[in-house]
Write a protein that holds these residues in place. Structure first.
Motif, PDB file in Angstrom:
ATOM      1  N   TYR A 105       4.330  11.467  -1.170  1.00 44.50           N
ATOM      2  CA  TYR A 105       3.201  12.171  -1.759  1.00 44.50           C
ATOM      3  C   TYR A 105       2.064  11.206  -2.082  1.00 44.50           C
ATOM      4  O   TYR A 105       2.302  10.028  -2.373  1.00 44.50           O
ATOM      5  N   GLY A 106       0.801  11.726  -2.054  1.00 48.86           N
ATOM      6  CA  GLY A 106      -0.319  11.016  -2.629  1.00 48.86           C
ATOM      7  C   GLY A 106      -0.238  11.274  -4.123  1.00 48.86           C
ATOM      8  O   GLY A 106       0.714  10.874  -4.788  1.00 48.86           O
ATOM      9  N   LEU A 107      -1.204  11.996  -4.690  1.00 52.40           N
ATOM     10  CA  LEU A 107      -0.993  12.487  -6.041  1.00 52.40           C
ATOM     11  C   LEU A 107      -0.082  13.705  -5.934  1.00 52.40           C
ATOM     12  O   LEU A 107       1.059  13.688  -6.372  1.00 52.40           O
ATOM     13  N   SER A 108      -0.582  14.741  -5.271  1.00 51.96           N
ATOM     14  CA  SER A 108       0.264  15.914  -5.044  1.00 51.96           C
ATOM     15  C   SER A 108       0.297  16.320  -3.579  1.00 51.96           C
ATOM     16  O   SER A 108       0.988  17.270  -3.219  1.00 51.96           O
ATOM     17  N   THR A 109      -0.438  15.605  -2.743  1.00 48.54           N
ATOM     18  CA  THR A 109      -0.553  15.985  -1.336  1.00 48.54           C
ATOM     19  C   THR A 109       0.617  15.420  -0.532  1.00 48.54           C
ATOM     20  O   THR A 109       0.779  14.203  -0.456  1.00 48.54           O
ATOM     21  N   PRO A 110       1.441  16.275   0.076  1.00 49.49           N
ATOM     22  CA  PRO A 110       2.594  15.791   0.841  1.00 49.49           C
ATOM     23  C   PRO A 110       2.159  15.135   2.144  1.00 49.49           C
ATOM     24  O   PRO A 110       1.034  15.323   2.623  1.00 49.49           O
ATOM     25  N   VAL A 111       3.066  14.370   2.726  1.00 52.26           N
ATOM     26  CA  VAL A 111       2.730  13.570   3.896  1.00 52.26           C
ATOM     27  C   VAL A 111       2.283  14.422   5.079  1.00 52.26           C
ATOM     28  O   VAL A 111       1.433  14.001   5.865  1.00 52.26           O
ATOM     29  N   GLN A 112       2.823  15.629   5.209  1.00 52.05           N
ATOM     30  CA  GLN A 112       2.444  16.450   6.358  1.00 52.05           C
ATOM     31  C   GLN A 112       0.986  16.886   6.299  1.00 52.05           C
ATOM     32  O   GLN A 112       0.425  17.313   7.303  1.00 52.05           O
ATOM     33  N   GLU A 113       0.363  16.761   5.144  1.00 57.62           N
ATOM     34  CA  GLU A 113      -1.060  17.055   5.017  1.00 57.62           C
ATOM     35  C   GLU A 113      -1.914  15.787   5.037  1.00 57.62           C
ATOM     36  O   GLU A 113      -3.129  15.848   4.872  1.00 57.62           O
ATOM     37  N   GLN A 114      -1.274  14.644   5.245  1.00 51.77           N
ATOM     38  CA  GLN A 114      -1.991  13.374   5.243  1.00 51.77           C
ATOM     39  C   GLN A 114      -2.083  12.733   6.621  1.00 51.77           C
ATOM     40  O   GLN A 114      -3.057  12.042   6.909  1.00 51.77           O
TER      41      GLN A 114
ATOM     42  N   MET B 128      10.204   9.585  -8.163  1.00 49.11           N
ATOM     43  CA  MET B 128      10.978  10.497  -9.006  1.00 49.11           C
ATOM     44  C   MET B 128      10.188  11.019 -10.199  1.00 49.11           C
ATOM     45  O   MET B 128      10.658  11.928 -10.904  1.00 49.11           O
ATOM     46  N   ARG B 129       9.024  10.488 -10.450  1.00 51.76           N
ATOM     47  CA  ARG B 129       8.162  10.981 -11.527  1.00 51.76           C
ATOM     48  C   ARG B 129       6.834  11.429 -10.911  1.00 51.76           C
ATOM     49  O   ARG B 129       6.651  11.387  -9.690  1.00 51.76           O
ATOM     50  N   GLY B 130       5.894  11.840 -11.756  1.00 49.29           N
ATOM     51  CA  GLY B 130       4.588  12.242 -11.255  1.00 49.29           C
ATOM     52  C   GLY B 130       3.762  11.051 -10.810  1.00 49.29           C
ATOM     53  O   GLY B 130       4.139   9.899 -11.021  1.00 49.29           O
TER      54      GLY B 130
ATOM     55  N   GLU C 131       2.312  10.226 -15.495  1.00 50.49           N
ATOM     56  CA  GLU C 131       3.125  11.192 -16.226  1.00 50.49           C
ATOM     57  C   GLU C 131       2.408  12.501 -16.528  1.00 50.49           C
ATOM     58  O   GLU C 131       3.008  13.563 -16.517  1.00 50.49           O
ATOM     59  N   ALA C 132       1.121  12.454 -16.767  1.00 48.37           N
ATOM     60  CA  ALA C 132       0.389  13.674 -17.127  1.00 48.37           C
ATOM     61  C   ALA C 132       0.314  14.668 -15.980  1.00 48.37           C
ATOM     62  O   ALA C 132       0.156  15.879 -16.211  1.00 48.37           O
ATOM     63  N   SER C 133       0.443  14.195 -14.735  1.00 46.38           N
ATOM     64  CA  SER C 133       0.297  15.108 -13.594  1.00 46.38           C
ATOM     65  C   SER C 133       1.546  15.922 -13.320  1.00 46.38           C
ATOM     66  O   SER C 133       1.494  16.929 -12.608  1.00 46.38           O
ATOM     67  N   GLY C 134       2.692  15.496 -13.865  1.00 47.89           N
ATOM     68  CA  GLY C 134       3.916  16.264 -13.671  1.00 47.89           C
ATOM     69  C   GLY C 134       4.419  16.247 -12.241  1.00 47.89           C
ATOM     70  O   GLY C 134       3.908  15.523 -11.380  1.00 47.89           O
ATOM     71  N   THR C 135       5.435  17.077 -11.977  1.00 48.19           N
ATOM     72  CA  THR C 135       6.063  17.101 -10.642  1.00 48.19           C
ATOM     73  C   THR C 135       6.318  18.521 -10.140  1.00 48.19           C
ATOM     74  O   THR C 135       7.123  18.722  -9.231  1.00 48.19           O
ATOM     75  N   LYS C 136       5.635  19.516 -10.693  1.00 46.66           N
ATOM     76  CA  LYS C 136       5.908  20.913 -10.318  1.00 46.66           C
ATOM     77  C   LYS C 136       5.607  21.209  -8.856  1.00 46.66           C
ATOM     78  O   LYS C 136       6.126  22.176  -8.291  1.00 46.66           O
ATOM     79  N   TYR C 137       4.767  20.414  -8.246  1.00 46.58           N
ATOM     80  CA  TYR C 137       4.398  20.636  -6.855  1.00 46.58           C
ATOM     81  C   TYR C 137       5.460  20.137  -5.875  1.00 46.58           C
ATOM     82  O   TYR C 137       5.349  20.321  -4.669  1.00 46.58           O
TER      83      TYR C 137
ATOM     84  N   THR D 202       0.855  -1.177   0.000  1.00 41.52           N
ATOM     85  CA  THR D 202       0.000   0.000   0.000  1.00 41.52           C
ATOM     86  C   THR D 202       0.892   1.227   0.000  1.00 41.52           C
ATOM     87  O   THR D 202       2.105   1.133   0.249  1.00 41.52           O
ATOM     88  N   GLY D 203       0.297   2.370  -0.289  1.00 40.62           N
ATOM     89  CA  GLY D 203       1.055   3.616  -0.253  1.00 40.62           C
ATOM     90  C   GLY D 203       0.787   4.379   1.026  1.00 40.62           C
ATOM     91  O   GLY D 203      -0.132   4.050   1.782  1.00 40.62           O
TER      92      GLY D 203
END
Length: 658
Positions: A180-189, A244-246, A249-255, A147-148
């Motif tokens: 990260y979830g999709l873009s949510t970092p662990v401190q917000e989870q 190391m990726r999004g 791939e479509a979600s990117g990694t800018k966050y 699990t993640g």
């Protein structure tokens, strides 16, 4: 990164490198194909390969692994052919799901891999069921489930850990904490410092390791698996890593902050281990180049071959058939004497006979063991069949339905009792997305019966009285039965347990002790999908099921002047269209009666089908008599007003006078 080879020889260390390198090179090829527009989507596991590869190598080939969508290394290490994997990713006919599901949403019994569904958490309960089957069968096996970090917030995570802890199941729950979830970092989870600390609340062992260190992952998982095979119990392992990726791939990694990439690039699991082997002198540039060249050629060949595979041919009939595991019911006819017994006793008798016939049948539910269940249906079962097969469960419907599917996957049959049908909402996802879709997706059966004490009439109010059959009748892949008499209750229950497909078995609580009937003492089954014609008449056809049957019988007894064809459907999925059509042709007028609410109740489906297929035989609109479109009240006066029974006379008169 510190590597400790322990007692591994040079060949073993090189093999680990090859197993680690192979999924990385596949991933790099997939990114090229994405840029070329040859594939449309990819969930990258670059940076996390050491977890998938190391843990898989630590497991025996006969042990099940339940990975996620970023665990390509599980599949390659289990030697799943890349051509078939690529066909799966491309939706080809030769993929594991024949084009019906994407990426890693599939399982394969040949490789003992059970894929995920998109809801992320449910596979952990399946691992519980798989491990339970091993324990019951006396197999010294461990089960590994991924699990993640994001899914550790889901109820499925907590339910599965708790069940595994209470039942001492040999399951390794592996968390890939990639930040990260999709873009949510662990401190917000979550607020806990370490996810491995969540084990404390369940009284189990929790371990945190470096998920990018292939040797640490392998050695830790190997040691844990060895221990729990001998002394079954669950262990929670948190693997620290980075994506190391999004998310895809479509979600990117800018966050993601740039410094995180710089920090984790230095911890790349492939590069770090490669350098370690260079430093030892085990790996040379020549060996590395030859290995990479061979893998590259293999990848190119397998992928291009997969692209040439045929596309699926759309055949609606095949699609519909594949919702169910192939099963031709062989009816067993009732023989020997009959006895007058209650509806409840018929269910008890059927369960007992099924337990005797199928030593691999496991009953699970709240309070069903020594206590005998809320309605005492399994009273005495623990003494007769043992607590290992008649299992009290924690209050966690989702985990127990999922465990039922896990039992089925690993060679058992499961019966799950909902204490009340209302409570099934807590296990809804497992039923409609796992049980119902498993065979359609990858050809595996879901040999699970869910018993549903249902219905009103006892003043139990909004949360113990609902008629929720319509929640499931619209879900392909499920079979649904709803007996109205003791005879049918026993025969349909035995038929449901024989059937390797998921069956939702509704049993009306009001009838448990209020209704008796003649029931053969021997073993027999009834046809799922076959209705009973209880009366033949000319004025109109009354189609119903469950308690509605008894409302209709009581009404007709009070009105002997009426000539009515009365049909008890018995099964709602599949339902007996032929018998219904014959009644419509004979009478020309149809009233559908059910206890469920009017709007979107199952009667609406029957009415629509009659209108579309029997319109020329109708002398009046198809009418429905159903309960009010409200929640179910507790007070008897309010409940009586709510129920369809209070409008039955009005509905019949309206139809007769049309």
């Amino acid at each position: 990164m510190h590597f400790d080879r322990k007692d591994k020889d040079d060949h073993s260390l090189l093999n680990l490198y090859e197993q680690l390198l192979y999924p990385r090179m596949i991933e790099e090829k997939m990114l090229i194909l994405l840029r070329q527009g040859r594939i449309g989507k990819w969930f990258s596991g670059i940076g996390q390969e050491a977890i998938a590869v190391g843990s898989t190598l630590a497991m025996q080939s006969s042990e099940y692994i339940l990975p996620m969508h970023r665990n390509l290394g599980v599949f390659t290490t289990r030697e799943v052919p890349l051509k078939k994997l690529m066909a799966q990713w491309q939706g080809k006919l030769t993929g594991f799901t024949k084009g019906r599901d994407r990426s890693f949403h599939f399982g394969t019994q040949d490789h003992k891999i059970i894929g995920m569904i998109s809801h992320l958490g449910p596979q952990m309960a399946l691992a519980d069921g798989i491990a339970l089957a091993d324990v019951l069968a006396g197999h010294a096996h461990a089960t590994l489930v991924f699990t993640g970090e994001g899914a550790t917030s889901e109820g499925d995570f907590h339910e599965a850990l708790n069940v595994a802890a209470v039942w001492d199941l040999p399951v390794i729950f592996l968390i890939e904490n990639n930040g990260y979830g999709l873009s949510t970092p662990v401190q917000e989870q979550f607020r806990c410092k370490n996810l491995s600390d969540k084990a404390i609340g369940y009284g189990i062992e929790g371990i945190q390791i470096d998920g990018n260190n292939i040797l640490e992952v392998y050695d830790t998982l190997h040691e844990i698996a060895e221990k729990i095979r001998k002394n079954p119990r669950p262990v929670l392992v948190e693997c620290l890593t980075f994506r190391m990726r999004g998310h895809e791939e479509a979600s990117g990694t800018k966050y993601v902050p740039a410094q995180l990439f710089e920090e984790w690039e230095k911890k790349d699991p492939v590069k770090c281990y490669e350098q370690y082997l260079y430093d030892l002198g085990i790996l040379t540039e020549r060996i590395a180049d030859e290995l990479k060249s061979r893998i590259k050629i293999e990848i190119e060949t397998e992928i291009e071959s997969a692209f040439a595979e045929p596309e699926p041919h759309a055949d609606p009939e095949t699609e519909a058939q594949d919702m169910y595991f192939p099963f031709q019911q062989q009816l067993i006819h009732a023989e020997g004497p009959s006895a007058e017994i209650r509806y409840l006793d018929a269910i008890t008798q059927g369960l007992s006979m099924a337990m005797q016939k199928y030593p691999n049948l496991v009953l699970m539910g709240q309070d069903i063991s020594e206590y005998g269940g809320a309605f005492k249906i399994t009273e005495g079962f623990t003494k007769e069949f043992g607590k290992h097969r008649v299992r009290n469960t924690p209050i966690c419907e989702s985990a127990i339905v999922g465990a039922g599917l896990g039992l089925s996957i690993n060679g058992y049959k499961a019966m799950v009792e909902m204490q009340f049908a209302d409570f099934v909402s807590c296990g809804f996802n497992q039923i409609v997305n796992n049980l119902a879709k498993t065979h359609y997706r990858w050809g595996e059966k879901a040999d699970v019966v869910v018993r549903m004490p249902t219905g009103a009439g006892t003043g139990a109010g909004p949360f113990h009285s609902q008629s929720n059959e319509a929640w499931f009748t619209k879900t392909p892949g499920l079979k649904i039965v709803y007996p109205a008499f003791p005879y049918d209750a026993k025969g349909l229950l035995l038929a449901a347990i024989e059937d390797p497909n998921p069956v939702i078995y509704f049993e009306h609580k009001y009838l448990y002790r209020s209704l008796t009937g003649a029931v053969p003492e021997g073993y027999y089954t009834l046809e799922i999908g076959k209705a009973n014609v209880l009366k033949h008449g000319n004025d109109l056809s009354l189609i119903t099921y469950g308690l509605g049957v008894h409302w209709a019988l009581a009404y007709l007894e009070q009105h002997p002047d009426l000539s009515v064809t009365l049909i008890d459907l018995c099964s709602l999925q599949p339902w007996d269209k032929e018998t219904v059509a014959s009644a419509v042709r004979a009478t020309g007028k149809v009233l559908i009666l059910h206890e469920d609410t009017m709007s979107s109740g199952f009667g609406a489906e029957i009415a629509a089908w009659i209108s579309e297929n029997c319109f020329e035989y109708l002398d009046a609109p198809v009418m429905r008599c159903a309960s009010l479109d409200t929640a179910i009240p507790m007070n008897k006066v309010l409940e009586d007003s709510f129920l369809a029974k209070s409008r039955l006379h009005q509905s019949i008169e309206k139809l007769r006078s049309y």
